[in-house]
Each structure stands twice: as C-alpha cells, then as structure tokens.
Design a protein around this motif. Structure first.
Motif, mmCIF file in Angstrom:
data_model
loop_
_atom_site.group_PDB
_atom_site.id
_atom_site.type_symbol
_atom_site.label_atom_id
_atom_site.label_comp_id
_atom_site.label_asym_id
_atom_site.label_seq_id
_atom_site.Cartn_x
_atom_site.Cartn_y
_atom_site.Cartn_z
ATOM 1 N N TYR A 1 -11.543 1.918 -14.705
ATOM 2 C CA TYR A 1 -12.469 0.521 -13.798
ATOM 3 C C TYR A 1 -12.940 0.069 -15.687
ATOM 4 C CZ TYR A 1 -13.138 3.138 -9.632
ATOM 5 O OH TYR A 1 -12.861 3.335 -8.103
ATOM 6 N N HIS B 1 -10.499 7.840 -1.207
ATOM 7 C CA HIS B 1 -10.356 6.124 -1.132
ATOM 8 C C HIS B 1 -9.248 5.743 -2.081
ATOM 9 C CE1 HIS B 1 -14.936 5.327 -1.629
ATOM 10 N NE2 HIS B 1 -14.337 5.703 -0.303
ATOM 11 N N VAL C 1 -7.946 2.600 0.919
ATOM 12 C CA VAL C 1 -8.320 1.592 0.375
ATOM 13 C C VAL C 1 -8.995 0.736 -0.752
ATOM 14 C CG1 VAL C 1 -9.977 1.770 2.527
ATOM 15 C CG2 VAL C 1 -10.852 3.079 0.814
ATOM 16 N N ASP C 2 -8.266 1.603 -1.815
ATOM 17 C CA ASP C 2 -8.287 1.011 -3.194
ATOM 18 C C ASP C 2 -7.117 1.039 -3.772
ATOM 19 O OD1 ASP C 2 -9.966 0.941 -5.250
ATOM 20 O OD2 ASP C 2 -11.052 2.085 -5.733
ATOM 21 N N LYS C 3 -6.868 0.528 -4.487
ATOM 22 C CA LYS C 3 -5.679 0.584 -5.340
ATOM 23 C C LYS C 3 -5.538 1.816 -6.719
ATOM 24 C CE LYS C 3 -3.997 -3.387 -2.829
ATOM 25 N NZ LYS C 3 -3.446 -3.970 -3.067
ATOM 26 N N ASP D 1 0.137 -5.586 1.688
ATOM 27 C CA ASP D 1 -1.137 -5.839 1.690
ATOM 28 C C ASP D 1 -1.059 -5.505 3.787
ATOM 29 O OD1 ASP D 1 -2.094 -6.498 -0.183
ATOM 30 O OD2 ASP D 1 -3.028 -7.980 -0.508
ATOM 31 N N GLU D 2 -0.987 -6.309 4.131
ATOM 32 C CA GLU D 2 -0.649 -5.757 6.245
ATOM 33 C C GLU D 2 0.410 -4.415 6.350
ATOM 34 O OE1 GLU D 2 -1.080 -9.104 7.685
ATOM 35 O OE2 GLU D 2 -0.273 -8.608 10.203
ATOM 36 N N ALA E 1 -3.002 -2.003 5.344
ATOM 37 C CA ALA E 1 -3.623 -2.520 6.925
ATOM 38 C C ALA E 1 -2.869 -1.550 8.182
ATOM 39 C CB ALA E 1 -4.022 -3.450 7.146
ATOM 40 N N ILE E 2 -2.549 -1.636 8.410
ATOM 41 C CA ILE E 2 -1.278 -0.725 9.195
ATOM 42 C C ILE E 2 -1.687 0.260 9.311
ATOM 43 C CG2 ILE E 2 0.750 -1.104 10.928
ATOM 44 C CD1 ILE E 2 0.489 -3.706 10.684
ATOM 45 N N ARG F 1 -3.968 1.725 7.163
ATOM 46 C CA ARG F 1 -4.777 2.828 7.230
ATOM 47 C C ARG F 1 -5.130 2.563 8.685
ATOM 48 N NH1 ARG F 1 -6.238 -1.353 3.322
ATOM 49 N NH2 ARG F 1 -6.741 -3.019 4.710
ATOM 50 N N ARG F 2 -4.346 1.804 9.762
ATOM 51 C CA ARG F 2 -5.290 1.591 11.244
ATOM 52 C C ARG F 2 -4.417 2.870 11.798
ATOM 53 N NH1 ARG F 2 -3.055 -3.199 13.849
ATOM 54 N NH2 ARG F 2 -4.359 -4.377 12.443
ATOM 55 N N TYR G 1 -17.045 8.454 6.410
ATOM 56 C CA TYR G 1 -17.598 8.386 5.288
ATOM 57 C C TYR G 1 -19.393 8.944 5.662
ATOM 58 C CZ TYR G 1 -14.744 4.557 4.923
ATOM 59 O OH TYR G 1 -13.508 3.579 4.462
ATOM 60 N N ASN H 1 -20.720 4.682 8.288
ATOM 61 C CA ASN H 1 -20.237 2.584 8.587
ATOM 62 C C ASN H 1 -19.522 2.380 9.826
ATOM 63 O OD1 ASN H 1 -20.663 2.492 5.347
ATOM 64 N ND2 ASN H 1 -18.586 3.235 4.481
ATOM 65 N N LEU H 2 -20.545 2.470 11.051
ATOM 66 C CA LEU H 2 -19.868 2.075 12.018
ATOM 67 C C LEU H 2 -20.401 0.397 12.282
ATOM 68 C CD1 LEU H 2 -22.026 5.193 13.706
ATOM 69 C CD2 LEU H 2 -19.145 4.989 13.865
ATOM 70 N N ARG I 1 -13.955 8.437 15.583
ATOM 71 C CA ARG I 1 -12.727 6.704 15.590
ATOM 72 C C ARG I 1 -11.797 7.535 14.704
ATOM 73 N NH1 ARG I 1 -15.710 2.383 12.175
ATOM 74 N NH2 ARG I 1 -15.947 4.501 10.627
#
Lengths: 592, 227
Positions: free
Chosen positions: B13, B51, B56-58, B76-77, B80-81, B83-84, B91, B95-96, B154
């Motif tokens: 960072y 993460h 969710v983090d790179k 990115d697309e 996302a899939i 992650r899904r 968490y 985080n609902l 979830r």
C-alpha cells in the motif's frame, strides 16, 4: 435483474431525504427546460396568431389577377381554402384626406375561415349587393360621418391616368409626354397611390380621373376595422359588398391556404403565380426559405437550454452524490458477492429512470403551470411589442413537441448526473468500497492564518483546516454557489433588459414626450426656431434630458444604377430613383 | 486434491517512504475439504490475504489459482462471476444488504446470476442455520448471531469451491460464536467444503485441520494439527 431493481427501489425508499432532494432537483430542472421549450412554442404560437389575425390566414396571395388564375387556384387539390376580393370600382366621397378621395368598393363573399382578415366593429356583414360594410378609418381619417342604416348613392367607375391634367399644370417636353391613347386602357387600383402633386397648402392636385360606369345605392350595414390589406398609400377607403355575377373581365385578389403549407413555393412556381407568399406566417409556422432564421432561433434556445442543463447536472449530480459514501458501500457489497460493473451500472440507470419517471412528469406539470401563470400575469404586455392591432394576450401553448423535447433533454440531464457518481463508485475495488477508507488523509500540518482565529474563533480554524484537507469535497459547493450567483445575475439582467425593451417599445426609445414643430417653407418666425424651442425645453424644471433632430421630407435622389444592387432595382420596377429622408442631429444625440 | 494455490503473493500500500508491505512473498496451497485457520496479530496482513483469495482486492504481484484457474488473469467481468460462483465470503460485520429480507440476502448470488433458486437447498440451509420462520425479516430485525448466520447462508448458497471467513465471530458473544463455528464445521464436514477462517480466538484455531500464522506479511508457521 429483478433483485437489483428491488435493491434500488428499497434503497430509494430508505433514503427518503436523498430521494426527495433528487426528485425535486429533477423536477426543477425539467420545469425549467419545459418552461424554455414552452415559451418558444408559445411565442411562436403568439406570432402565428398575430399574423393570422392581422394579415389573414392565407399562405399565398394573387393581387388583381384574372378569372383564369382564380380558377387554377380554386381548382387545385393542393389548395385547402380560397378567399376572394373582387374589384368593383371607385366612387368619390367627401374625404378631407385629399390623397384618399375615394371609396374603393370591393366584392367580398363571407367566409368563416379567416383567410381574409375582416374584423367587425359594429353591425353585420353585407348580405346582398345593395348593402355595404365601411371601414372605421373612413370617419377617423377621412372625416366622412356615416351611420348604420344610412343610404349611400355612389357613382362608381374606374380610376384612370389623366395626361391632359398633367399638361395643364406644367409644360411637358414632347419627348416625355405620354399620348392619351397609351394610357386609356390603364385602370388604377389600390396598388397605385393617388396620382397627384402637392399644392401650396399640402393638398393634392389630381392628375387622374374617375371614369364613371354606373350609379348605385347602398345601405350601410356596419363598420369593420381598417383592413391590413389596405396600405397606407391606397387611394380609396375599402368598402365591402356582396359581388354581382363575376364576368370574364372581373379582377380578383385571391387569398389561398394550402393543404400542406410546405407546398406553397412549389405551387407558385408550378402555376407561374407571381404573387406573394405569406412569408412571416410561413416562417413562424416552420416553412422558411431562409435557414438563418431557424438557426438563430434554435441557437438561442440551445444556449439557454445548455445553461440550464449545466446547472441542472450540477444540482442533480449533487443530489445523487449526497450519499456517495452510502452508495459506494452498497456497490462494494454487491460487487464483493459477485455483481459485475455492468450490473451495477444498469442499477444506476434503473435508479435514474425510476426517479425520472416521477420527477419528469411532475416537472412538466410544474413548468406548464408556471408558464401558464406567468403568461396570465404578463401575457397582455406582449401586445405592446406588436402595437394594439392584435387584441389577444400571449397565451401558453402546450405543444407536444416542446414537451417531448423537454422530456428528452431532462432525461439526458438525469442520465449524465447519475453516471458520474456511478463511475466513481465502481472504479474502486470492492474491498476499498466496503472498508470505506475515504477518510480525510492527514497531510502535513496546515497553517491557519491568525486572522481566522481572531475573526471566527476555534470553529473558524477547524472549518479552515477541514476545507484545506478536502478541497475536492468543496469544489461542488463552490461551483454550485458560483453557478447560482451567475444564474441569478443573468436572469436578473435578462429580465431588466426585457423590461427596458418593453418600455422602449412603449415609449419610443425612453422618451416621455415628443414635440413636433413644423416649419412651413418661407416662413421665418423666431419663435418657431427649433433651437430656441429646445433651449426653452432644456431650461424647464423636471426635464432631465432632451434631444432633437431636423427632418426634411420630399427629397428624391437619383442614384447611379451601378451603385445600387440589381435586385433592388428589379424590385423598384427598374427605376433607380430612391426616396430619402434626411435627418440632421448633433453628434451627441446620435446613437445606434 | 489441491483446490487453492498461492504463489509469491505480494501486496503493498502507498508509495515512497510511506510504503507498507502488507503481504511479502506468501506461498501456500490448500486441499479440497481442508479447514484452515489463519492467525496473527492486528495488521499482520491476514485480512488482505483473505480478500485477495476472495477476489475482492488485487495483489501487487504473485498469483492465485483456484480450482486451477488463474484468478487475477481474468478481466473484471470474469472476476465478478468468479466471486459469485467460486467463493463465499463471510465478514465480521455481516455486510448484508439492509433492504433485502433473509431469503433474498441468502439467494442473492443465485439471483444475480439470473438463475432459478434451488428451493430444496435453500430450505436445507434455512434449517441448518435455524432461520426458519424468519425468512421475511430484514437484517435490522435480526440479532448479530442471526445476521451472521444469514451471511453464512449467502456464502454457502452457491456451493463455492472455498468459503472464506474474516473473523466471523469477532463481533459475537461466546454462545453465538460457538454456534457459528459449529455451523461452519458442519458444512466443512457435511459438504466437504473447503474452509479458511481468520480468527483471534485460539479455541477456534485449534479446531481446524491446519493453522497458518502470519506476521508482518509473512507466513511464520504452517502447522497441520490433524489429518
């Protein structure tokens, strides 16, 4: 996708304050845009109404033409309505206006279409050929006093040039003299001013004659407003009666209205009609041969709408960005469990659409009601722009195109406003969004000038530091403030300009009083010396400013043909002489 | 069978003198059905690691292979899939989505996919999670333990390759903590679900098959407790 829509709607419901602020923003912006488009539509409608009322609803006009032309126009399937005024003749009346000594009797068949602008004042239209309708200015201008029910015996004939009268007045060299036979066939119409010269008193010495054909008796059945088609120079007051049978020799003035007004210029060309097109009416109705007119009108509208759009985007964008942190977190959450950017953007779009679905219709209603009230309050003042000939005030015109335009523009505005925060929210990674690390970053020590502490105390210092650390956050605030001030000032100056323009239109360039002094030729009287009068005026109490000019009438200048544009000469029927007015004034009074 | 492999993972960072190395050349692999706990002091890089594993983090450099797919080679697309479908994240603060009810929150990853919800699985999960009768409740109508159970639901709904939990009990009392850990263990056993949990709680750590200790962004200990 349903689940995203549900999240959007539920979030909107939850964040009521933000939702309401956004809807109000959309409403205001739509109302403003709608007000602009509606104003343009209303002004256009007003202009169309004005021209249709004063000049008539015709699209094309053929003056003093023959039966064949009338038949061509009447018979064409492109023509919707025709109105016709037929030539009957002139009769001498006892007018005090020596340049307007006749009553011009014209045949008029009643029509409801308003194609010929006849506006009744009293009485009724003539129903047969022994009844007559007189114009009001016969009494006001010619001082011929007649009343409804009066019988009128008229000797009707044709106006013709009278070369013998010219010869009586002056010696005419043989090479310009016109032989009687050459003019015997000429019939003078309303197109030809009274043929005569000024005598010493300013009255006319006639060089024309009236060739009387018949004597008829008419009953006056009513009065109508001075018609627009009677020009100021016309030699006769236009009286209307029901025409007798038309003959092959009857002269017609044909007014016609097209089924599709766009065809007018082609129709005239096809049928070799050399009359006029109603260019003012056509122009405001959207048919113009001159593209510049529309580019100016649309350009103006585009500038105003552009300004409003910019302001609205700032306003709605801020509303959308109010809880950008909230949204960012929500986006981050959804993204962390697998929502794609596409889905998130679709969500924003859905949000914009749902807010627009409420805000835009409300805004349209607000805009229309606003303009309706505005025109109700000030609509009658627009008549001052066009003189008192048109009695109607400016009314709101709810045009579907104007409203559709407002909707589209408002929608684009909303989409742009919603897009910016959404791009921002989706740019960062999910975990950043969830973590919300958008706290103020501690930079190096920020010095606060002592004056702030002295002026505003500790709270002032804190505010200064906060401001210094997150300048970005304040940029929107500053731009909004700046913009509202700019909008306020420009709106104020625009209305101030409008008010003074209306005043000017009313008062002839800001003056309260005009004094005309005539100085007949050869009379030398010190009391009439304009400079002397001006001095008196200037020395009078309460008079703050004054100006004067000297004016001479009746110059006729012969210009070299090469100095004049060809089409002007063509218009003036080949004659290069130009009537001029000469004004003399001091430099200080001269203003363009 | 190897389900997850991490190669030379680095994450930094900031830049210049303010640069922080959150992860320093981390490499390890996890087998299918393994229950791993990650322990370490605050700021050691545990959460960052989790993460990055969850997509969710790179990472700044290095690679993550999940089910032999190079996670960060995707766009990115695709990410996302990924992650899904491939990971379930839990968490500390649940985080609902506050505006969705229990069933909707649990089925969100399926609904996002535009797929039909497997009612049988959902009912089974509701049963296991003891959320029967609370299907229509919104998150703010539930207790902390119940909310965390929803977030576990979830995470498990799509039967992901790996479930990642970031201090799932950090915000709960001991009774609820036990319930949650038992639940996670049940899913680990019952569905042979690979499970990686970050925790401060030694009791929880010791229930795992394997413990990874992290300090200053490096793995200092990798201990298999039971096979």
């Amino acid at each position: 996708m349903k689940i995203f829509n549900k999240v959007t709607l539920q979030s909107l419901k939850k964040n009521k304050a933000r939702t309401i602020v956004t809807i109000i923003g959309i409403m205001l912006s739509t109302a403003l845009i709608c007000a602009v488009t509606t104003s343009f539509a209303s002004a256009r409608n007003f202009a169309i109404g004005y021209y249709e009322y004063t000049e008539g609803k015709w699209h094309g006009l053929e003056k003093y033409t023959d039966k064949d032309t009338y038949d061509i126009i009447e018979g064409s399937d492109k023509v919707k309505d025709t109105g016709v005024l037929s030539y009957i003749g002139y009769a001498e009346i006892d007018s005090t206006n020596s340049y307007k000594p006749y009553l011009y009797i014209s045949g008029y068949e009643e029509d409801e279409t308003g194609i010929i602008p006849i506006h009744m004042i009293s009485g009724r239209l003539p129903e047969n050929s022994s009844e007559i309708l007189l114009p009001e200015h016969l009494s006001a201008n010619g001082e011929v006093e007649l009343h409804e029910g009066d019988k009128l015996t008229l000797e009707i004939g044709d106006r013709k040039p009278a070369p013998e009268k010219v010869r009586k007045i002056a010696d005419i060299p043989e090479y310009i003299d016109i032989p009687d036979e050459a003019v015997s066939d000429i019939i003078l119409t309303q197109e030809n001013p009274f043929q005569g010269f000024d005598d010493e008193d300013g009255d006319a010495i006639s060089v024309e004659k009236l060739d009387v054909r018949e004597t008829r008796e008419y009953t006056v059945v009513g009065f109508y407003e001075r018609p627009d088609f009677e020009d100021i120079y016309c030699a006769g007051y236009t009286a209307l009666t029901v025409p007798d049978e038309y003959t092959d020799d009857t002269m017609f003035t044909v007014y016609y209205r097209m089924n599709n007004m766009k065809d007018i210029y082609d129709f005239m060309k096809e049928n070799k009609l050399d009359g006029m097109a109603h260019s003012d009416l056509l122009m405001f109705s959207g048919v113009s041969r001159y593209k510049t007119f529309y580019s100016v009108i649309y350009g103006l509208a585009a500038v105003v709408i552009g300004l409003i759009m910019f302001g609205s985007i700032m306003l709605i964008y801020n509303a959308f960005a109010i809880s950008v942190a909230d949204r960012t977190r929500q986006f981050g959450l959804l993204s962390s469990i697998g929502a794609t950017k596409k889905q998130l953007r679709k969500m924003v779009r859905f949000e914009a659409i749902s807010l627009g679905a409420i805000g835009i219709p409300l805004g349209i209603i607000l805009g229309i009601v606003g303009m309706w009230v505005t025109f109700l309050a000030i609509g009658s003042r627009f008549s001052t722009f066009v003189g008192d000939r048109y009695p109607e005030p400016m009314r709101i015109c709810v045009s579907p195109i104007a409203i559709a335009a407002a909707c589209v523009i408002a929608f684009v505005t909303i989409m742009i406003s919603a897009w910016i925060p959404s791009i921002r929210a989706t740019r960062i990674t999910a975990v950043e969004a969830i973590r919300q690390s958008k706290d103020i970053k501690q930079k190096k020590h920020i010095k606060t000038p002592k004056i702030i502490l002295k002026l505003f105390g500790v709270s002032g210092v804190l505010a200064h530091k906060y401001f210094k650390r997150s300048k970005k956050k304040y940029r929107a605030t500053i731009i909004s403030l700046f913009l509202s001030i700019v909008l306020f000032i420009s709106a104020y100056s625009f209305t101030a300009y409008l008010v003074s323009a209306i005043k000017d239109a009313n008062n002839s360039f800001g003056m309260d009083y005009i004094l005309n002094v005539y100085e007949p030729e050869g009379v030398e009287d010190a009391s009439d010396d304009p400079l002397e009068i001006l001095r008196c005026i200037r020395n009078t109490e309460h008079i703050t400013d004054s100006a004067f000019y000297l004016r001479d009438y009746g110059f006729r200048v012969y210009a070299d043909e090469r100095d004049i544009q060809e089409d002007y000469i063509e218009k003036m029927l080949g004659s290069p002489d130009v009537a001029m007015k000469i004004l003399n004034m001091t430099d200080s009074d001269y203003m363009i | 069978m190897e389900i997850l492999r991490v190669e030379n993972l680095c994450k930094t960072y900031g830049s210049g003198e303010n640069q922080v190395r959150a992860l320093d050349n981390v490499s390890f692999s996890v087998n299918k059905g393994e229950f791993v706990t990650i322990i370490g002091p605050s700021g050691s890089g545990k959460s960052t690691l989790l993460h990055i594993l969850g997509g969710v983090d790179k990472p700044t450099s290095g690679k993550v292979f999940m089910d032999s797919c190079d996670v960060y080679a995707q766009n990115d697309e695709q990410l996302a899939i990924f992650r899904r479908r491939q990971v379930g994240l839990i968490y500390q603060f649940y985080n609902l989505i506050p505006v969705l009810n229990v069933t909707e929150n649990i089925t969100l990853p399926v609904l996002m996919d535009g797929q039909k919800v497997n009612e049988e699985r959902m009912n089974e999960l509701l049963d296991i999670l003891k959320l029967k009768g609370r299907e229509e409740h919104l998150p703010n109508q539930l207790s902390g333990g119940q909310q965390q159970r929803v977030s576990i639901g979830r995470a498990l709904m799509n039967a992901p390759a790996v479930v990642l939990a970031d201090e799932p009990t950090g915000n709960l009392d001991s009774k609820n903590s036990k319930e949650i850990v038992d639940l996670l263990k049940t899913s680990n056993k019952k569905y042979n679900q690979t499970l990686i949990i970050i925790t401060h709680d030694e009791n929880i750590a010791l229930q795992a098959d394997r413990i990874l200790a992290i300090e200053d962004g490096r793995i200092t200990r990798d201990e298999v407790i039971r096979k």
